[in-house]
Write an enzyme that holds these catalytic residues in place. Structure first.
Site, mmCIF file in Angstrom:
data_model
loop_
_atom_site.group_PDB
_atom_site.id
_atom_site.type_symbol
_atom_site.label_atom_id
_atom_site.label_comp_id
_atom_site.label_asym_id
_atom_site.label_seq_id
_atom_site.Cartn_x
_atom_site.Cartn_y
_atom_site.Cartn_z
ATOM 1 N N GLU A 1 4.303 -4.336 12.499
ATOM 2 C CA GLU A 1 3.330 -3.240 12.362
ATOM 3 C C GLU A 1 2.162 -3.803 11.583
ATOM 4 O O GLU A 1 2.268 -4.091 10.398
ATOM 5 C CB GLU A 1 3.968 -2.045 11.662
ATOM 6 C CG GLU A 1 3.167 -0.772 11.842
ATOM 7 C CD GLU A 1 2.455 -0.332 10.580
ATOM 8 O OE1 GLU A 1 1.211 -0.505 10.537
ATOM 9 O OE2 GLU A 1 3.120 0.153 9.663
ATOM 10 N N ASN B 1 0.800 -1.233 0.000
ATOM 11 C CA ASN B 1 0.000 0.000 0.000
ATOM 12 C C ASN B 1 0.835 1.287 0.000
ATOM 13 O O ASN B 1 0.481 2.259 -0.661
ATOM 14 C CB ASN B 1 -0.999 -0.010 1.155
ATOM 15 C CG ASN B 1 -0.340 -0.160 2.507
ATOM 16 O OD1 ASN B 1 0.724 -0.757 2.636
ATOM 17 N ND2 ASN B 1 -0.964 0.388 3.528
ATOM 18 N N GLY C 1 0.844 -11.407 10.634
ATOM 19 C CA GLY C 1 1.779 -10.984 11.668
ATOM 20 C C GLY C 1 1.793 -11.917 12.865
ATOM 21 O O GLY C 1 2.849 -12.170 13.458
ATOM 22 N N CYS D 1 -3.034 1.548 6.810
ATOM 23 C CA CYS D 1 -3.285 0.923 8.113
ATOM 24 C C CYS D 1 -3.745 1.926 9.150
ATOM 25 O O CYS D 1 -4.401 1.556 10.134
ATOM 26 C CB CYS D 1 -2.037 0.194 8.592
ATOM 27 S SG CYS D 1 -0.588 1.263 8.719
ATOM 28 N N GLY E 1 2.033 -5.609 7.695
ATOM 29 C CA GLY E 1 0.951 -6.248 6.949
ATOM 30 C C GLY E 1 -0.208 -6.590 7.855
ATOM 31 O O GLY E 1 -0.423 -5.962 8.898
ATOM 32 N N SER E 2 -0.951 -7.616 7.470
ATOM 33 C CA SER E 2 -2.164 -7.976 8.195
ATOM 34 C C SER E 2 -1.849 -8.583 9.553
ATOM 35 O O SER E 2 -0.776 -9.161 9.764
ATOM 36 C CB SER E 2 -2.986 -8.967 7.374
ATOM 37 O OG SER E 2 -2.373 -10.245 7.363
ATOM 38 N N THR E 3 -2.808 -8.463 10.455
ATOM 39 C CA THR E 3 -2.636 -9.028 11.787
ATOM 40 C C THR E 3 -2.536 -10.550 11.736
ATOM 41 O O THR E 3 -1.717 -11.151 12.442
ATOM 42 C CB THR E 3 -3.792 -8.597 12.699
ATOM 43 O OG1 THR E 3 -3.700 -7.183 12.904
ATOM 44 C CG2 THR E 3 -3.726 -9.290 14.054
#
Length: 491
Positions: free
Chosen positions: A258, A159, A241, A292, A236-238
């Site tokens: 993050e 992004n 992560g 985010c 990136g995405s939880t």
């Protein structure tokens, strides 16, 4: 995927691995496409586990030499990187527009932020300090040295590909490390290859930056599980992560994560509604909401709710949607069709749950114009999920306390905003929100090179930028020096 016949940028077909630009060893190819018009930008032969192994081993060799290079030389290199980015702004902006669907404004903001981080990183070599401390043992001196970690494994997103990559590269290199970077296959040019070339042009020795573009189905967890990297940086995405954090923990590696956000934008009953609307429209729709730290839930006190909704609709109607290459267009395409389909389902589900449609956007391929939903409740789909698209969910609240409770009900805690006519009241509410970052009388999308960036709860671990980056990408060693014979209780 089969190789295509023609691409716009054939020069971006190779990967820097171990100081050599070469094709990956996989049998698979990735076609990088413009998300607005589908134009083929580049064709890359992907890397495999063998390439990852080579990259990490070469990085370790290069790092041992780089760690000994003087702070002045490291700092000069980072300053040169910032200079080259500024000189090549037009090229970088064009690539960000074409590869990630960025508007002209967003692409320029991304370049500015990247220059800021490179210049801030130029200070880090002089902060690799040692300190001397007294000891409880007679004749002993204690020293603490700050050292590079060694080799860092980094996985970056699509992004804000240029900025979110240099946010890791710059401090890692400045503090004496080497890095193996897995760039997102949707944005490998701006998310890795271009920066590797810029660092190379600035004079960085070979092998310190390695870029991997690969299919997860082929490489699995090799980026994280390889024995050489001691820190894994992931943005990136939880869900991803959590997996990476668990793998890093199993191998006793440090994880800097993050992750996602469900950020609140709170408008209290004494807020300047015009200012709040202006900030909310930007914080919601900047880069199509694919950030985010975008405003995800807009919580507005009922005393000003009707006025806010009406003015928000008026302001949203002026936001221009279209080809991001054209000046004046604020909203460009979403990154892929899967994202469009996911967001449409969230909208439909929320409407079925009782949300009122104030503005019904249109979907044309990957281009989505803004949707505005009012009378949203915190249990609806658009409030429970990170939207990552141009959909505004406006939630009425009856009090300041209810706004705080709704904000903190989320498992995420990345960014937030509070608008109030009283700065002290706004500050008090901001203190009550469980989040890593929050902004009073401003919107949620903020980044500064000297300020710690990161979240609480499921929004991540650790911090990027400023002094926090030193903590993430370095380690400390205690060395004691016994200057005179020590008396032991026995021996």
């Amino acid at each position: 995927m089969a190789k295509v016949s023609a691409v716009k940028y054939p020069s971006w077909s190779k990967l820097p691995i171990g100081g050599v630009w070469k094709e990956g060893s996989s049998d698979r190819y990735e076609t990088v496409k413009n998300p607005y018009n589908g134009e083929a930008l580049a064709e890359i032969k992907l890397a495999n586990k063998q390439d990852i192994d080579e990259a990490y081993k070469k990085a370790k060799e290069a790092q041992a030499k780089w760690a000994k290079v003087s702070a002045y030389e490291k700092a000069a290199l980072l300053e040169k990187v910032a200079e080259i980015i500024n000189e090549r702004r037009e090229e970088i902006v064009t690539l960000l527009v074409e590869e990630s669907g960025s508007s002209q404004v967003k692409a320029n903001v991304e370049v500015d932020a990247s220059i800021g981080d490179a210049r801030e990183a130029a200070k880090y070599p002089f902060q690799m300090e040692g300190t001397i401390h007294p000891s409880i043992i007679p004749g002993k001196e204690n020293r603490i040295y700050r050292n590079p970690i060694g080799v860092i494994g980094a996985i970056t997103p699509w992004n804000w590909p240029f900025y979110l990559t240099i946010r890791v590269l710059a401090p890692a290199i400045a503090t004496g490390n080497a890095i193996v970077l897995k760039a997102d296959s949707q944005t490998p040019i701006t998310g890795g290859l271009l920066l590797a070339k810029i660092f190379e042009d600035a004079g960085l020795p070979e092998g310190l930056i390695n870029v991997i573009v690969a299919d997860i189905a082929e490489i699995g967890d090799a980026m994280v599980e390889h024995p050489i990297p001691r820190v894994i940086s992931f943005t990136g995405s939880t869900a991803a992560g959590q997996k990476i954090g668990a793998l890093a923990g199993q191998h006793l590696k440090k994880a800097a994560l993050e992750l996602g956000g469900n950020n609140v934008f709170i408008v209290l009953d004494d807020a300047d509604v015009d200012q709040a609307v202006s900030a909310a429209v930007f914080g919601k729709f900047f880069h199509q909401g694919q950030i985010c730290i975008s405003a995800n839930r807009i919580l507005v006190d009922r005393k000003v709710y009707p006025q806010f909704v009406e003015k928000f609709k008026e302001a949203t109607a002026k936001v221009k949607v279209g080809n991001p290459a054209e000046d004046g267009n604020n909203i460009g395409p979403l990154i892929n069709e899967r994202q469009v389909e996911r967001i449409v389902k969230l909208i439909e589900q929320s409407i079925s749950e009782g949300a009122k449609v104030e503005i019904k956007g249109e979907v044309n391929g990957q281009l989505m114009s803004p949707f505005v939903l009012s009378e949203v409740t915190n249990d609806m789909a658009v409030a429970q999920n990170e939207i990552f698209g141009p959909v505004a969910a406006i939630i009425p609240v009856d009090s300041e306390q209810e706004a705080i409770e709704i904000a903190n009900s989320s498992n995420f805690g990345l960014s937030g905003a509070v608008f109030s006519g009283s700065l002290e009241r706004g500050i008090e509410v901001a203190h009550a929100i469980e989040t890593g970052m929050i902004h009073v009388n401003d919107q949620t999308v903020n980044v500064e090179p000297t300020m710690p960036f990161g979240g609480e709860k499921l929004s991540g671990l650790g911090r990027y930028c400023g002094e926090a980056a030193l903590e993430e990408f370095t380690t400390v060693k205690w060395m004691s020096i016994q200057r005179e014979p020590r008396q032991f209780p026995f021996s």
